[in-house]
Design an enzyme around this catalytic site. Structure first.
Site, PDB file in Angstrom:
ATOM      1  CD  GLU A   1      18.675  -9.405  39.255  1.00 37.12           C
ATOM      2  OE1 GLU A   1      18.609  -8.669  38.241  1.00 37.12           O
ATOM      3  OE2 GLU A   1      19.917  -9.886  39.959  1.00 37.12           O
TER       4      GLU A   1
ATOM      5  CD  GLU B   1      18.046  -6.763  33.691  1.00 37.48           C
ATOM      6  OE1 GLU B   1      18.987  -7.251  33.561  1.00 37.48           O
ATOM      7  OE2 GLU B   1      17.908  -5.410  33.148  1.00 37.48           O
TER       8      GLU B   1
END
Length: 115
Positions: free
Chosen positions: A66, A25
């Site tokens: 996140e 990510e």
């Protein structure tokens, strides 16, 4: 003894999640770097320990948001790669959670710096 064995496993699995998210990510890596800059600034400016704690703690919450957002996106993508309004809503809500956490950090910095 079972407690410590399970605790050890939980720590291993959590760390594996962090490593996998770091590797896959870009957004997570960006937030890690942003948090490092924020932490350096928190120690460069003459802040109180409480102010530093707020800045550092909120930064860690952005990373947690996140990680949760990544989990939502991965789970949705695992279930189906087809576009669906509920899948979009879930992914957008996860992203919004990260944005709200990041705004909280910005608000804290603003209040601390002008206060």
């Amino acid at each position: 003894m079972e407690f410590f064995k399970r605790l050890k496993l939980r720590c291993i699995w959590s760390w594996e999640g962090v490593v996998a998210t770091w590797r896959n990510e870009y957004s997570f890596r960006s937030w890690v770097w942003a948090n490092m800059v924020s932490a350096l600034l928190a120690f460069a400016f003459p802040l109180t320990p409480a102010e530093r704690a707020v800045i550092l703690g909120l930064g860690i919450l952005v990373l947690a948001a996140e990680l949760i957002n990544t989990a939502i996106e991965d789970a949705v993508d695992y279930i189906s790669t087809d576009e669906h309004p509920l899948a979009k809503r879930a992914k957008d809500a996860g992203s919004a959670g990260v944005a709200v956490a990041a705004i909280a950090v910005g608000v804290a910095w603003l209040i601390i710096l002008i206060g």
